[in-house]
Design an enzyme around this catalytic site. Sequence first.
Site, PDB file in Angstrom:
ATOM      1  CB  ALA A  12       9.090   1.713  -5.596  1.00  0.00           C
ATOM      2  CB  CYS A  13       3.990   2.300  -8.095  1.00  0.00           C
ATOM      3  SG  CYS A  13       3.864   4.062  -8.433  1.00  0.00           S
ATOM      4  CG  ASP A  14       6.596   1.180 -14.170  1.00  0.00           C
ATOM      5  OD1 ASP A  14       7.077   2.301 -14.386  1.00  0.00           O
ATOM      6  OD2 ASP A  14       6.532   0.296 -15.035  1.00  0.00           O
ATOM      7  CB  VAL A  43      10.158   2.014  -9.537  1.00  0.00           C
ATOM      8  CG1 VAL A  43      10.254   2.163 -11.036  1.00  0.00           C
ATOM      9  CG2 VAL A  43      11.169   1.000  -9.025  1.00  0.00           C
TER      10      VAL A  43
END
Length: 99
Positions: A12-14, A43
Site C-alpha cells: 500500500a502506498c500514498d 492505502v
Amino acid sequence: MDGKDIRKIVVACDAGMGSSVMLASSLRKELRKAGVAVEHTPVNSIPGDADLVVCHAGLGARARSSAPGKPIVTFQVFLGDPAVARLVAAIKDGGEIGA
C-alpha cells in the site's frame, strides 16, 4: 499468521513516488516461486482479499483503518528493510509473521 499461509500481499502506498512500486516488483520476483501474488494499491483502497498488507511505517494507521483485521507489516526503508527481509524469509521458509 504463518508465512506459508500467505497467498496475496498488497503493498500500500500514498504519494505515488514510485518507491513502493519498486518494492512491490522486488517482492513479486522474490516470492514468485512461493506462489504469492503481490499487488500495489493506494492505502485507502486495499482489497478485501489481501492476506497481508505491507506499507511504510508512516501509513500504518491508515492501512489498519482501510483493512481492519488484516496483518500489517510496516517498514522504514523501501528497499533492504529488515522487516521486509523477515517477511520474505517467513514466507519462503515458514514461520510466524509479526503483525
